[in-house]
Motif scaffolding. Structure first.
Motif, PDB file in Angstrom:
ATOM      1  N   GLN A 351      19.031  40.105 -26.369  1.00 53.69           N
ATOM      2  CA  GLN A 351      19.098  41.562 -26.411  1.00 53.69           C
ATOM      3  C   GLN A 351      18.955  42.057 -27.842  1.00 53.69           C
ATOM      4  O   GLN A 351      19.595  41.551 -28.773  1.00 53.69           O
ATOM      5  CB  GLN A 351      20.421  42.074 -25.820  1.00 53.69           C
ATOM      6  N   LYS A 352      18.112  43.049 -28.009  1.00 55.69           N
ATOM      7  CA  LYS A 352      17.924  43.693 -29.300  1.00 55.69           C
ATOM      8  C   LYS A 352      19.127  44.585 -29.596  1.00 55.69           C
ATOM      9  O   LYS A 352      19.696  45.193 -28.670  1.00 55.69           O
ATOM     10  CB  LYS A 352      16.642  44.534 -29.261  1.00 55.69           C
ATOM     11  N   PRO A 353      19.545  44.733 -30.851  1.00 52.48           N
ATOM     12  CA  PRO A 353      20.712  45.567 -31.150  1.00 52.48           C
ATOM     13  C   PRO A 353      20.448  47.040 -30.871  1.00 52.48           C
ATOM     14  O   PRO A 353      19.312  47.499 -30.882  1.00 52.48           O
ATOM     15  CB  PRO A 353      20.955  45.317 -32.637  1.00 52.48           C
ATOM     16  N   TRP A 354      21.520  47.782 -30.638  1.00 55.00           N
ATOM     17  CA  TRP A 354      21.401  49.222 -30.381  1.00 55.00           C
ATOM     18  C   TRP A 354      21.047  49.991 -31.646  1.00 55.00           C
ATOM     19  O   TRP A 354      20.530  51.102 -31.588  1.00 55.00           O
ATOM     20  CB  TRP A 354      22.700  49.760 -29.791  1.00 55.00           C
ATOM     21  N   ASN A 355      21.333  49.394 -32.802  1.00 54.76           N
ATOM     22  CA  ASN A 355      20.970  50.007 -34.081  1.00 54.76           C
ATOM     23  C   ASN A 355      20.986  48.918 -35.146  1.00 54.76           C
ATOM     24  O   ASN A 355      21.356  47.776 -34.879  1.00 54.76           O
ATOM     25  CB  ASN A 355      21.915  51.155 -34.441  1.00 54.76           C
ATOM     26  N   HIS A 356      20.566  49.289 -36.335  1.00 52.02           N
ATOM     27  CA  HIS A 356      20.531  48.342 -37.449  1.00 52.02           C
ATOM     28  C   HIS A 356      21.638  48.601 -38.462  1.00 52.02           C
ATOM     29  O   HIS A 356      21.541  48.178 -39.620  1.00 52.02           O
ATOM     30  CB  HIS A 356      19.172  48.408 -38.147  1.00 52.02           C
ATOM     31  N   ALA A 357      22.683  49.257 -38.025  1.00 56.05           N
ATOM     32  CA  ALA A 357      23.727  49.669 -38.965  1.00 56.05           C
ATOM     33  C   ALA A 357      24.378  48.490 -39.664  1.00 56.05           C
ATOM     34  O   ALA A 357      24.728  48.581 -40.847  1.00 56.05           O
ATOM     35  CB  ALA A 357      24.785  50.496 -38.231  1.00 56.05           C
ATOM     36  N   GLU A 358      24.553  47.397 -38.967  1.00 47.79           N
ATOM     37  CA  GLU A 358      25.261  46.269 -39.572  1.00 47.79           C
ATOM     38  C   GLU A 358      24.313  45.139 -39.957  1.00 47.79           C
ATOM     39  O   GLU A 358      24.121  44.852 -41.128  1.00 47.79           O
ATOM     40  CB  GLU A 358      26.337  45.747 -38.608  1.00 47.79           C
ATOM     41  N   CYS A 359      23.696  44.514 -38.965  1.00 48.27           N
ATOM     42  CA  CYS A 359      22.961  43.271 -39.210  1.00 48.27           C
ATOM     43  C   CYS A 359      21.860  43.428 -40.254  1.00 48.27           C
ATOM     44  O   CYS A 359      21.836  42.736 -41.265  1.00 48.27           O
ATOM     45  CB  CYS A 359      22.376  42.748 -37.909  1.00 48.27           C
ATOM     46  N   VAL A 360      20.955  44.344 -40.029  1.00 47.30           N
ATOM     47  CA  VAL A 360      19.820  44.490 -40.943  1.00 47.30           C
ATOM     48  C   VAL A 360      20.252  45.081 -42.272  1.00 47.30           C
ATOM     49  O   VAL A 360      19.827  44.633 -43.344  1.00 47.30           O
ATOM     50  CB  VAL A 360      18.716  45.355 -40.287  1.00 47.30           C
ATOM     51  N   ASN A 361      21.116  46.086 -42.222  1.00 49.86           N
ATOM     52  CA  ASN A 361      21.515  46.764 -43.458  1.00 49.86           C
ATOM     53  C   ASN A 361      22.347  45.876 -44.383  1.00 49.86           C
ATOM     54  O   ASN A 361      22.428  46.129 -45.577  1.00 49.86           O
ATOM     55  CB  ASN A 361      22.285  48.046 -43.131  1.00 49.86           C
ATOM     56  N   ASN A 362      22.989  44.846 -43.821  1.00 52.53           N
ATOM     57  CA  ASN A 362      23.862  43.988 -44.624  1.00 52.53           C
ATOM     58  C   ASN A 362      23.214  42.653 -44.985  1.00 52.53           C
ATOM     59  O   ASN A 362      23.866  41.797 -45.580  1.00 52.53           O
ATOM     60  CB  ASN A 362      25.169  43.716 -43.867  1.00 52.53           C
ATOM     61  N   ARG A 363      21.938  42.478 -44.617  1.00 50.98           N
ATOM     62  CA  ARG A 363      21.288  41.195 -44.886  1.00 50.98           C
ATOM     63  C   ARG A 363      20.900  41.090 -46.352  1.00 50.98           C
ATOM     64  O   ARG A 363      20.712  42.093 -47.061  1.00 50.98           O
ATOM     65  CB  ARG A 363      20.051  41.024 -43.996  1.00 50.98           C
ATOM     66  N   GLY A 364      20.744  39.894 -46.823  1.00 47.64           N
ATOM     67  CA  GLY A 364      20.346  39.674 -48.208  1.00 47.64           C
ATOM     68  C   GLY A 364      18.892  40.063 -48.440  1.00 47.64           C
ATOM     69  O   GLY A 364      18.074  40.074 -47.518  1.00 47.64           O
ATOM     70  N   GLU A 365      18.581  40.371 -49.670  1.00 44.82           N
ATOM     71  CA  GLU A 365      17.226  40.806 -50.008  1.00 44.82           C
ATOM     72  C   GLU A 365      16.193  39.718 -49.753  1.00 44.82           C
ATOM     73  O   GLU A 365      15.024  40.014 -49.492  1.00 44.82           O
ATOM     74  CB  GLU A 365      17.172  41.246 -51.472  1.00 44.82           C
ATOM     75  N   ASP A 366      16.593  38.474 -49.810  1.00 45.45           N
ATOM     76  CA  ASP A 366      15.660  37.367 -49.643  1.00 45.45           C
ATOM     77  C   ASP A 366      15.551  36.907 -48.200  1.00 45.45           C
ATOM     78  O   ASP A 366      14.778  35.989 -47.897  1.00 45.45           O
ATOM     79  CB  ASP A 366      16.086  36.181 -50.517  1.00 45.45           C
ATOM     80  N   THR A 367      16.293  37.529 -47.305  1.00 46.05           N
ATOM     81  CA  THR A 367      16.276  37.103 -45.907  1.00 46.05           C
ATOM     82  C   THR A 367      14.950  37.481 -45.265  1.00 46.05           C
ATOM     83  O   THR A 367      14.451  38.601 -45.438  1.00 46.05           O
ATOM     84  CB  THR A 367      17.424  37.767 -45.127  1.00 46.05           C
ATOM     85  N   LEU A 368      14.372  36.545 -44.535  1.00 45.55           N
ATOM     86  CA  LEU A 368      13.136  36.778 -43.809  1.00 45.55           C
ATOM     87  C   LEU A 368      13.418  36.808 -42.306  1.00 45.55           C
ATOM     88  O   LEU A 368      14.311  36.117 -41.830  1.00 45.55           O
ATOM     89  CB  LEU A 368      12.117  35.679 -44.121  1.00 45.55           C
ATOM     90  N   PRO A 369      12.672  37.615 -41.555  1.00 50.97           N
ATOM     91  CA  PRO A 369      11.630  38.525 -42.036  1.00 50.97           C
ATOM     92  C   PRO A 369      12.226  39.736 -42.769  1.00 50.97           C
ATOM     93  O   PRO A 369      13.325  40.175 -42.464  1.00 50.97           O
ATOM     94  CB  PRO A 369      10.919  38.947 -40.750  1.00 50.97           C
ATOM     95  N   ARG A 370      11.476  40.263 -43.706  1.00 51.24           N
ATOM     96  CA  ARG A 370      11.920  41.431 -44.468  1.00 51.24           C
ATOM     97  C   ARG A 370      11.851  42.681 -43.594  1.00 51.24           C
ATOM     98  O   ARG A 370      11.345  42.650 -42.475  1.00 51.24           O
ATOM     99  CB  ARG A 370      11.047  41.622 -45.709  1.00 51.24           C
TER     100      ARG A 370
END
Length: 615
Positions: A351-370
């Motif tokens: 399941q895709k997240p309902w928003n990107h508030a946590e996972c994507v926004n808190n990922r490191g700059e070098d995490t792929l995919p960007r």
């Protein structure tokens, strides 16, 4: 007695001023009367198509003033020949001969490659010998005439998988699939035990590598409509079979171009042994699925590598290879911020997240995919896939749905879509959206009652709206046994395809100067509003009409709304295409310049041959 001359000279006759005043008053009352009459929705003075399309009377009884006739933009002697029987399955932009000119890497050669203008076949694509009107829905889900799709390859290649069986003069579709030997119905019930399929929260689905689209066919029982696609490849006529069954489908492939759908379109995406290398090419294909999945949407995978411990021998692959493939998919899904919902038997669901508030926004700059930096993720016509995550709209709180929450079906159909509520379509408000919905309810009622009565009788199943706007025409057909492919021109002033999907409808982008990604004779009814006016300065209108002829079934119908001079020009070409046509008044009366053209494609079969190269 004085002469008339003397009377005039004496001032008792009409002066120039008096004449002008009287003429002005006459003109004023004429305009007033025309406005009053035009607002009463008078029925058309022309006869509607009644009993059956094939026997419809198409005589024109309307009498237009000289200013409405217009000058034709084509030669008086329009003549169109048959392409010949060898072109009866012409798919101009997915032609197997031309495909060999393109790279095989990532299956690029199976993408859309349309002919240059000088290569186009400008002729009429014939029906195969013995062509018959398809079975009506719902019988068509299970049967199709062999003469309409004369290919037995799949009955041999997929014999043990129960896709399709040949029985005398017809095919039967048992509903089987490679990964659902008990049938699509039982397979769907297995999915329903893991995610909600019956509460209306899931309405739109995407089937990648659909075969003959049995999954989509049986999902309709749950009021879920699937956009199914498969390439034109060695599995001959998969999409043609699907459309012959009355199930939505397109020719398409996941290769290098984005799928022709907007971002956040589908509630669910599905792959049943579709053989797409999900974890290769930096995860490009799964990233594209993420783009078109709605927040909270599901991805379903059955077939390799799922349940590899059971199937590795029959798949003729090593345990190590399959385990590595599954591990790489699991890792990519985590980096996309997806959550694994279940794995049971041959099924795995994320399941895709309902928003990107946590996972994507808190990922490191070098995490792929960007994270993608592009502003408009809806752009999807001849646009390359990217290996970056499409960012979701921002939210106020961690529990909010990015882009706005959708209502469950069927309320979703008429509720104001979130894209309109958010103001992402300038000039389109909630009030104008509601007015458009009501307008199309009235227009479709007019169609059914006075223009083309078979629309209300079940005569048509596969319908296309070639310039769909907000999807109001399709929404007005909700209670009919039809489905509508809503087409939005790729460069339309208002990109409304995302709104159409938020209504729980399906559709695609298209440039009508090119061929549509379908086989010939796959639609029963074509509807278009101002389409010819839109394209008359972009390409040859005869090419647009020839494409309509290609995809329309024999004895299929066309409804076009446009300016009367544009329609009159089109009718001259239609006559050369062996169509019968007539003009019908606008629903607001005979004084509205926009008219409705209703046309019927005649039944004919060409058994001859024509030499040439495919295009």
């Amino acid at each position: 007695m004085s002469s008339p001359k003397k009377q005039h000279d004496g001032g008792r006759g009409w002066s120039t001023t008096s004449i002008l005043v009287v003429m002005g008053l006459c003109f004023f009352f004429y305009i007033l009367g025309a406005w009053q009459n035009g607002s009463k929705s008078d029925p058309s003075p022309t006869k509607p198509i009644t009993t059956s399309v094939s026997t419809a009377s198409c005589e024109t009884t309307l009498n237009f003033d000289a200013q409405h006739t217009g000058a034709a933009d084509i030669d008086d002697d329009v003549h169109l020949e048959s392409c010949g029987s060898e072109w009866s399955e012409l798919t101009p932009c997915q032609d197997p001969t031309r495909a060999h000119k393109y790279p095989r890497d990532k299956l690029v050669y199976r993408e859309r490659h349309c002919p240059e203008d000088s290569e186009r076949l400008r002729c009429l694509v014939p029906a195969p010998r013995g062509y018959k009107t398809p079975f009506r829905w719902p019988k068509s889900r299970d049967f199709a005439w062999f003469a309409n799709v004369p290919h037995k390859e799949l009955t041999v290649e997929k014999a043990i998988q129960n896709w399709i069986q040949y029985e005398g003069d017809r095919f039967r579709f048992p509903g089987g699939g490679t990964m659902f030997p008990r049938g699509a119905g039982a397979y769907i019930e297995d999915i329903a035990e893991l995610i909600p399929l019956s509460d209306g929260s899931i309405r739109t689905a995407l089937d990648t590598g659909c075969g003959v689209a049995s999954w989509g066919a049986y999902l309709l029982d749950k009021n879920i409509i699937a956009m199914s696609f498969a390439p034109r490849d060695s599995h001959e006529a998969q999409v043609q079979f699907a459309l012959e069954r009355g199930v939505p489908a397109m020719i398409g492939i996941m290769s290098t171009e984005r799928l022709p759908y907007p971002a956040r379109a589908f509630d669910m995406s599905h792959c049943s042994r579709c053989l797409i290398p999900w974890s290769k090419y930096d995860g490009m294909y799964l990233i594209e699925v993420d783009r078109v999945l709605r927040p909270g949407g599901y991805w379903i995978l059955s077939g390799p590598p799922i349940n590899w411990k059971t199937h590795w021998k029959s798949w003729e692959r090593t345990k190590e290879d399959l385990k590595e493939e599954q591990d790489s998919i699991e890792d990519l899904a985590r980096r996309l911020c997806w959550k694994k919902v279940a794995e049971k038997g041959n099924l795995a669901i994320w399941q895709k997240p309902w928003n990107h508030a946590e996972c994507v926004n808190n990922r490191g700059e070098d995490t792929l995919p960007r994270i993608c930096q592009e502003e408009n993720a809806d752009l999807a016509w001849y646009r390359k896939m990217e290996t970056c995550i499409t960012p979701l709209p921002t939210v106020q709180g961690g529990d909010d749905v990015a882009g706005g929450k959708l209502q469950n079906w069927p309320k979703r159909l008429t509720a104001v879509p979130p894209r309109i509520l958010s103001g992402s379509l300038p000039g389109i408000s909630g009030d104008s959206y509601n007015a458009d919905t009501q307008l199309w309810l009235e227009r479709v009622g007019y169609y059914k009652k006075l223009v083309i009565t078979p629309l209300a009788s079940g005569r048509f199943r596969n319908i296309m709206d070639m310039n769909a706007g907000l999807g109001g025409f399709a929404a007005a057909l909700k209670d009919d046994k039809v489905w509508v492919m809503n087409v939005v021109p790729y460069d339309s002033k208002d990109n409304t395809l995302g709104v159409i999907y938020e209504r729980g409808l399906i559709g695609t982008y298209q440039n009508w100067c090119e061929a549509f990604s379908t086989y010939p004779r796959t639609y029963d009814l074509l509807h278009a509003t101002s389409l010819l006016s839109l394209y008359q300065d972009r390409c040859n209108i005869s090419d647009v009409l020839l494409e309509m002829d290609r995809i329309l079934r024999p004895e299929g119908a066309v409804l076009m709304r446009d300016k009367v001079d544009v329609l009159n020009n089109a009718r001259r070409i239609m006559t050369a295409m062996k169509w019968e046509s007539k003009l019908v008044d606008h629903e607001d009366g005979p004084y509205v310049e926009e008219k409705i053209l209703v046309a019927v494609k005649k039944y004919w079969v060409d058994e001859g041959a024509r030499n040439g190269t495919s295009s």
